[in-house]
Write an enzyme that holds these catalytic residues in place. Structure first.
Site, PDB file in Angstrom:
ATOM      1  N   CYS A 144       0.826  -1.214   0.000  1.00  0.00           N
ATOM      2  CA  CYS A 144       0.000   0.000   0.000  1.00  0.00           C
ATOM      3  C   CYS A 144       0.860   1.264   0.000  1.00  0.00           C
ATOM      4  O   CYS A 144       0.336   2.363  -0.156  1.00  0.00           O
ATOM      5  CB  CYS A 144      -0.973  -0.003   1.182  1.00  0.00           C
ATOM      6  N   HIS A 188     -13.973   7.320  -7.640  1.00  0.00           N
ATOM      7  CA  HIS A 188     -13.012   7.558  -8.733  1.00  0.00           C
ATOM      8  C   HIS A 188     -12.063   8.724  -8.444  1.00  0.00           C
ATOM      9  O   HIS A 188     -11.556   9.369  -9.357  1.00  0.00           O
ATOM     10  CB  HIS A 188     -13.726   7.719 -10.074  1.00  0.00           C
ATOM     11  N   GLU A 222     -12.259  -2.555   2.923  1.00  0.00           N
ATOM     12  CA  GLU A 222     -11.298  -2.186   1.878  1.00  0.00           C
ATOM     13  C   GLU A 222     -10.979  -3.380   0.981  1.00  0.00           C
ATOM     14  O   GLU A 222     -10.689  -3.225  -0.194  1.00  0.00           O
ATOM     15  CB  GLU A 222     -10.023  -1.661   2.536  1.00  0.00           C
TER      16      GLU A 222
HETATM   17 NI    NI Z   1      -4.370  -0.056  -0.284  1.00  0.00          NI
END
Ligand code: NI
Length: 139
Positions: free
Chosen positions: A37, A84, A128
């Site tokens: 990440c 987006h 997530e």
């Molecule tokens: Ni991520």
């Protein structure tokens, strides 16, 4: 007979990009803490937001809150705002917050709470990935 306490939930989805990193750390240190990440070129997630409300059933309507109204609030305050987008680059709400699921839950809670009647308690759950969820109830 009315006013029983009940919980209801509306689920919505949006897609957004982020990068988890601290500017004051090296790329190596960021990778150590945030893993993939932290990759510099950002990546996306298919986010799921669950908005849970708790409060009394209205004796007139039989609702806690009309879910169509709740849907409109979530779309306006969260989905339209973040869908987006790149959390790091596009969203002022994350200027001073790392866009983790935790912080997305807190920011979303702060955006939704003022739109609700005072007597309704709010919990925001952000998913997530298929395997990770976080929840925030305020404070
Ligand atoms: Ni991520």
């Amino acid at each position: 007979m009315a006013g029983e306490t009940i919980r209801i939930c509306r689920r919505e989805t949006f897609n957004a990009a982020h990068r988890l990193y601290r500017k004051d750390w090296s790329d190596e240190k960021n990778y150590e803490v945030f893993g993939k990440c932290s990759y510099p070129n950002y990546h996306g997630h298919n986010y799921v937001i669950e908005v849970w409300l708790e409060g009394p059933i209205d004796p007139i309507t039989g609702y806690l809150m009309d879910l169509k109204l709740l849907k409109g609030i979530i779309q306006k305050e969260v989905c339209d705002r973040f869908d987006h987008k790149n959390f790091n680059l596009d969203c002022a709400e994350f200027k001073d917050r790392i866009p983790t699921a935790e912080n997305i839950a807190v920011v979303s809670w702060n955006l939704i709470k003022p739109e609700l009647p005072e007597n309704i308690a709010l919990e925001v759950v952000i998913q997530e990935t298929e395997k990770n969820k976080v929840a925030y109830r305020g404070n």
